[in-house]
Design an enzyme around this catalytic site. Sequence first.
Site, mmCIF file in Angstrom:
data_model
loop_
_atom_site.group_PDB
_atom_site.id
_atom_site.type_symbol
_atom_site.label_atom_id
_atom_site.label_comp_id
_atom_site.label_asym_id
_atom_site.label_seq_id
_atom_site.Cartn_x
_atom_site.Cartn_y
_atom_site.Cartn_z
ATOM 1 N N GLU B 89 -34.342 103.413 61.006
ATOM 2 C CA GLU B 89 -35.380 101.805 60.691
ATOM 3 C C GLU B 89 -34.695 100.759 60.693
ATOM 4 O O GLU B 89 -34.868 100.078 61.187
ATOM 5 C CB GLU B 89 -36.648 102.515 59.102
ATOM 6 C CG GLU B 89 -37.785 102.963 60.321
ATOM 7 C CD GLU B 89 -38.029 104.068 60.006
ATOM 8 O OE1 GLU B 89 -36.807 104.654 59.807
ATOM 9 O OE2 GLU B 89 -38.876 104.550 61.141
ATOM 10 N N HIS B 158 -47.631 107.513 52.502
ATOM 11 C CA HIS B 158 -47.971 106.963 53.784
ATOM 12 C C HIS B 158 -49.462 105.868 54.165
ATOM 13 O O HIS B 158 -49.739 105.538 55.284
ATOM 14 C CB HIS B 158 -47.843 107.352 55.156
ATOM 15 C CG HIS B 158 -47.365 108.885 55.282
ATOM 16 N ND1 HIS B 158 -46.578 109.412 53.877
ATOM 17 C CD2 HIS B 158 -46.089 108.722 56.380
ATOM 18 C CE1 HIS B 158 -45.086 109.633 54.612
ATOM 19 N NE2 HIS B 158 -45.270 109.592 55.331
#
Lengths: 388, 359
Positions: B89, B158
Amino acid sequence: MLTAAVSRVWSGVAQKPASRVLVASCNLSKDATFEIKKCDLYRLEEGPPDTTVLTREDGLKYYRMMQTIRRMELRADQLYKQKFIRGFCHLCDGQEACCVGLEAGINPTDHVITSYRAHGLCYTRGLSVRSILAELTGRKGGCAKGKGGSMHMYAKNFYGGNGIVGAQGPLGAGIALACKYKGENEVCLTLYGDGAANQGQIAEAYNMAALWKLPCVFICENNLYGMGTSAERAAASTDYYKRGNFIPGLRVDGMDVLCVREATRFAADYCRSEKGPIVMELLTYRYHGHSMSDPGVSYRTRQEIQSVRSKSDPIMLLKNRMVDSKLATIEEFKEIDVEVRKEIDDAVHFATTDPEPALEELGHHIYCDNPPFEVRGTSQWIKFKSLP
Amino acid sequence: MAAVSGLMRRPLEQVSGLLRRRFHRTTPAALQVTVRDAINQGMDEELERDEKVFLLGEEVAQYDGAYKVSRGLWKKYGDKRIIDTPISEMGFAGIAVGAAMAGLRPICEFMTFNFSMQAIDQVINSAAKTYYMSGGLQPVPIVFRGPNGASAGVAAQHSQCFAAWYGHCPGLKVVSPWNSEDAKGLIKSAIRDNNPVVVLENELMYGVPFELPSEAQSKDFLIPIGKAKIERQGTHITVVAHSRPVGHCLEAATVLSKEGIECEVINMRTIRPMDIETIEASVMKTNHLVTVEGGWPQFGVGAEVCARIMEGPAFNFLDAPAVRVTGADVPMPYAKILEDNSIPQVKDIIFAIKKTLNI
């Protein structure tokens, strides 16, 4: 290990002592061929040439540029101590051969990105000394209108000046992606230091650049110290040119502007021929500490600094070479020194007398191409107009 | 087809929510489009319109997108424009920002915004601040998009909502679409915007179909960034939300309407720059305010709305303190009963509205 690294820097190219002989200009050569140090190679069959031709014109240009950067950085030191410059100020005196050599090896249409030790590259990429110093002193005539400061100066095809260590790694790979995408045969030089080489995002950038064959020259400016930590204390492997693992690399004498130039040409050509990225380690040295808040002598000895200065100073090396091969006279260099001093003096005067940006502009440049809007100040009643 | 399978996979409450949804009067040209397909269409149109636009992220190309949002795009545009990245990322977000600096117009997908935390330095320090730091020399025309906030049963790491974190930063624009029209219009505006725009989508909304009015089917349909929409007019109370909770607010309004309480429901659409004027005008009319969001209460979107209402003309029109309905102040638990009580439900919104109205 450290002394070995330092002695690699010291040994540069064998020099004859400078001879102060008056030579009539009609006896001067137009160009000369020099031997340059062979680069250490990694995953490469061949490297840059070990000789190069230097024209008188180029030589004088490189000298002028390096001297300008040297003088500019030293005046920045003074201005900082006089409190005209605030915050962080990372100087690159000692490393002039790197930025001048790099610029000599690429085209103006190529791209460069580096860390916060950027003033030299700002100059070689086309910013005037005035606009650089005025940015350091936070004036409206600064290249970023006083909004950025030392670490955030930009120019055409030059993307700063980045404050976060290592962030420029992926950014540079992205610029290289854009080069490949546009298909105009441009490359991106992505510089970072020996300290930043240990950032995870550099490894991520290596991986994607190699995977996608991005025309990115990763350049590790190894000045042997990451702030106060020597390379050996920070890196399990200090062979930074090998750290790209699956990416070929070369280690270059960063104190010799000609070596840097040839290596850069070689690396840029490698990328232009769509072979993917390449890693270049420039062995160099900074005379100043990490920044102006670091005297730079708690983790290294004054003798070491003095030794590099007397044996491997990049400006001295170039001058001696040119004088010895009759490419130029000592007097010519003195003249250049006088001109450079004048240019710097003028820039310092500008940087210390130009007004600060107008307070009304505090809210400007938040968004690009946006209709004007209001930006909140320190309380609900204080508002600033924001123009793009 | 996608809409039907999306419906079948969805939890029961959502399906019943859909059945209860009010249908607008539509022109014959309106059609049902899921939020997923709306985003897909928006990206497709912009990819076609400007060859500098490209998409990168994990699984966006050959997998058709982890949530199938980019389905079909790789087949149509190929490797150059739709790029699968490794799981890096920080690296690929930085690469996207660099590409934007060099003149391209990247769409950087985070598989969920939770993973954007690994890259947040590139979003904030390299993208958001650069135009300002450079004194207006270096724009960064990039879009960061992906699902944000709670999903179903994916637990604490998450499920975080990043609206407040990204909404905090000058230099960024942050949008949060609710329905298909929002999703399509906002993604297109975001891609055409020359600034870094964070598009906070919602995974649970991807499969939900909405009517796309005929004007929204035009290739130049844009929703302006920075403008809220009044989804339902009302007189008794202003209810402000963004993303999926907008739907819950509309459900609550339907229930309360039967009791004679008419809620004005405002869909923020944009987190930053916030359209406080629309909210103020509404509060000055209704005299009551409830904010609803999925994120945590402290330092959140609702907190900002309330602070700004206090500072502006609407404060004097409040008949009661403004009230916030938010996610519970805990990391998202896994067990269903715990998760259900950690996100604002319709009953919580109704309760808060009645409390505010002192009913």
